[in-house]
Motif scaffolding. Sequence first.
Motif, PDB file in Angstrom:
ATOM      1  N   UNK A  49     108.979  50.483 -39.703  1.00  0.00           N
ATOM      2  CA  UNK A  49     109.504  51.834 -39.912  1.00  0.00           C
ATOM      3  C   UNK A  49     109.861  52.082 -41.374  1.00  0.00           C
ATOM      4  N   UNK A  50     110.326  51.056 -42.054  1.00  0.00           N
ATOM      5  CA  UNK A  50     110.580  51.185 -43.499  1.00  0.00           C
ATOM      6  C   UNK A  50     109.278  51.474 -44.245  1.00  0.00           C
ATOM      7  N   UNK A  51     108.192  50.802 -43.820  1.00  0.00           N
ATOM      8  CA  UNK A  51     106.878  51.031 -44.450  1.00  0.00           C
ATOM      9  C   UNK A  51     106.393  52.457 -44.168  1.00  0.00           C
ATOM     10  N   UNK A  52     106.617  52.939 -42.945  1.00  0.00           N
ATOM     11  CA  UNK A  52     106.211  54.308 -42.603  1.00  0.00           C
ATOM     12  C   UNK A  52     106.989  55.334 -43.408  1.00  0.00           C
ATOM     13  N   UNK A  53     108.261  55.042 -43.667  1.00  0.00           N
ATOM     14  CA  UNK A  53     109.067  55.951 -44.489  1.00  0.00           C
ATOM     15  C   UNK A  53     108.486  56.097 -45.892  1.00  0.00           C
ATOM     16  N   UNK A  54     107.928  54.999 -46.410  1.00  0.00           N
ATOM     17  CA  UNK A  54     107.327  55.043 -47.740  1.00  0.00           C
ATOM     18  C   UNK A  54     106.039  55.873 -47.758  1.00  0.00           C
ATOM     19  N   UNK A  55     105.383  55.964 -46.601  1.00  0.00           N
ATOM     20  CA  UNK A  55     104.131  56.725 -46.500  1.00  0.00           C
ATOM     21  C   UNK A  55     104.360  58.197 -46.202  1.00  0.00           C
ATOM     22  N   UNK A  56     105.588  58.564 -45.839  1.00  0.00           N
ATOM     23  CA  UNK A  56     105.863  59.922 -45.358  1.00  0.00           C
ATOM     24  C   UNK A  56     105.411  61.001 -46.352  1.00  0.00           C
ATOM     25  N   UNK A  57     105.581  60.744 -47.639  1.00  0.00           N
ATOM     26  CA  UNK A  57     105.183  61.715 -48.662  1.00  0.00           C
ATOM     27  C   UNK A  57     103.706  62.072 -48.552  1.00  0.00           C
ATOM     28  N   UNK A  58     102.898  61.097 -48.107  1.00  0.00           N
ATOM     29  CA  UNK A  58     101.446  61.280 -48.110  1.00  0.00           C
ATOM     30  C   UNK A  58     100.892  61.659 -46.738  1.00  0.00           C
ATOM     31  N   UNK A  59     101.722  61.591 -45.701  1.00  0.00           N
ATOM     32  CA  UNK A  59     101.277  61.985 -44.358  1.00  0.00           C
ATOM     33  C   UNK A  59     101.892  63.307 -43.910  1.00  0.00           C
ATOM     34  N   UNK A  60     102.760  63.867 -44.746  1.00  0.00           N
ATOM     35  CA  UNK A  60     103.387  65.143 -44.391  1.00  0.00           C
ATOM     36  C   UNK A  60     103.200  66.214 -45.472  1.00  0.00           C
ATOM     37  N   UNK A  61     102.520  65.855 -46.572  1.00  0.00           N
ATOM     38  CA  UNK A  61     102.220  66.803 -47.645  1.00  0.00           C
ATOM     39  C   UNK A  61     100.724  66.826 -47.913  1.00  0.00           C
ATOM     40  N   UNK A  62     100.277  67.849 -48.617  1.00  0.00           N
ATOM     41  CA  UNK A  62      98.898  67.833 -49.097  1.00  0.00           C
ATOM     42  C   UNK A  62      98.847  68.474 -50.481  1.00  0.00           C
ATOM     43  N   UNK A  63      97.783  68.155 -51.197  1.00  0.00           N
ATOM     44  CA  UNK A  63      97.632  68.604 -52.578  1.00  0.00           C
ATOM     45  C   UNK A  63      96.316  69.342 -52.738  1.00  0.00           C
ATOM     46  N   UNK A  64      96.273  70.185 -53.745  1.00  0.00           N
ATOM     47  CA  UNK A  64      95.022  70.855 -54.114  1.00  0.00           C
ATOM     48  C   UNK A  64      94.494  70.154 -55.364  1.00  0.00           C
ATOM     49  N   UNK A  65      93.361  69.489 -55.206  1.00  0.00           N
ATOM     50  CA  UNK A  65      92.774  68.733 -56.312  1.00  0.00           C
ATOM     51  C   UNK A  65      91.604  69.491 -56.934  1.00  0.00           C
ATOM     52  N   UNK A  66      91.502  69.351 -58.245  1.00  0.00           N
ATOM     53  CA  UNK A  66      90.317  69.821 -58.959  1.00  0.00           C
ATOM     54  C   UNK A  66      89.452  68.590 -59.225  1.00  0.00           C
ATOM     55  N   UNK A  67      88.161  68.653 -58.936  1.00  0.00           N
ATOM     56  CA  UNK A  67      87.282  67.497 -59.173  1.00  0.00           C
ATOM     57  C   UNK A  67      85.992  67.898 -59.886  1.00  0.00           C
ATOM     58  N   UNK A  68      86.100  68.869 -60.788  1.00  0.00           N
ATOM     59  CA  UNK A  68      84.903  69.383 -61.471  1.00  0.00           C
ATOM     60  C   UNK A  68      84.169  68.292 -62.248  1.00  0.00           C
TER      61      UNK A  68
END
Length: 462
Positions: free
Chosen positions: A385-404
């Motif tokens: 559960x401690x490991x899952x807490x560290x992943x929360x930022x990346x499993x509950x948010x999303x980003x808009x990336x530019x990859x031109x």
Amino acid sequence: METSIAESFRDGTVFVTGSTGFLGKILTEKLIRSCSLKKIALLVRSKKGIDSSQRVADIYNESMFDRLRVEKPDFMTKIKMIDGDLEQPSLGLSPKDRDWLIENVNFVFHCAATIKFNENLQIATRINIQGTDNILTLATMMKNLKGLVHVSTAYSHCPRNVIKEEFYPTPITVKELKNMSKDEISCPNILENWPNTYTFTKAIAENLMSSNDNQLPISIFRPSIIGCTKLEPNPGWLDNINGPSGIVTGVIAGFLRTIQIDKNKIADIIPVDYTVNALISVMWDTVNRHRHSNPMNKVPKIYNYVSSVESPLTWGRYIRGIHDNYFDIPPLRSMWYIFYIFHTNPLVSSILRFWLHTIPAAFMDLLLIISGQSPKMLKTYTKTENALDLLREFTTRQWSFDNKNTVELWLSLSKEDHEMFWFSFKDFDWKTYIKIYYLGIRKHILHEDLSNTEKAVTKNRR
């Protein structure tokens, strides 16, 4: 017309850091198998009482090198082991190895890093920032350097919602960080809006390279969440349970029953073999760009390598795909029938974890104590559960990336290079890849082959 990617490496000497890691292994295998190198030098440190030579020997006995053993049985003659450590001054190199690298290296892939999200900031600084500085110092002395690619992460500036292929300011400079006392560097506020020391130190390391006072041929490669292989050297290979792999392993084993995931957010997963192909292509582009560029144009180019722009995949679709494959070929080692609840609310998380993790774990520990064994389930759940807490930022948010830059690179490749170094996500087949991912976890993490399928299905129904 530019030389093909493979031809640009012909008779060249490559220096790779992080060669014992997940990405580094696939990179080394692909370079040796697809390019006619003169030598590939691998920086390896002794670890846990095992010297660097033994670590290298153990790695090249792994199954992922079976294809290379068939196609190029003498591949070990191409490898030169360099004993060193990113944290040490001058990388801890012997004078002989240092001189050899200076005289011979043409291409540098700097992949090494500590990827622990909860790493002590002092340690993360020594490895991810000072280690990068040490590599740059060595690179400035290399007499025949053609290109250096630094592997960062697409989430180096994750406090932002939109991440373009450009440098961004950080709250502290490398020089300021180096001059801080032990107490100052331990202050939680130093991270500001960064969720962990990994992304924080990666952001600062990028800015360390941005000045490029020595006008080296540098590029920065930012991959997102790296998953198992899709095709090469064989489908489904992976050797760790970081990120999505750990979540899937826990779910299909019946261990994880409540997960911090927003199923509508994008899971920016990329296959490791695609990632390596893109990384090698970036090196090719770096060499060509430096050869033809204005000497005064010294700013390194950045490449965001993500799947979300061309072929977005949500966490919900990813987990559903895993779920569907589970019923066809469940793991024999499952401890519980598959069941899970998505959530993002901290209060809901606490309640669900208590009922679905803590109470069953306490009951199982009681049975272990009664049978004369040591209790372990509560400790295991706490760690997970401690490991899952560290992943929360990346499993509950999303980003808009530019990859031109990455897209332009893909379009600049020849048909031959497309076939050998494919990395485009246009029309990517997620359904097939998710099945490959599932079977890869079953085989390489749970160590189960398909011969037990009938038995596993029977157990799962029961």
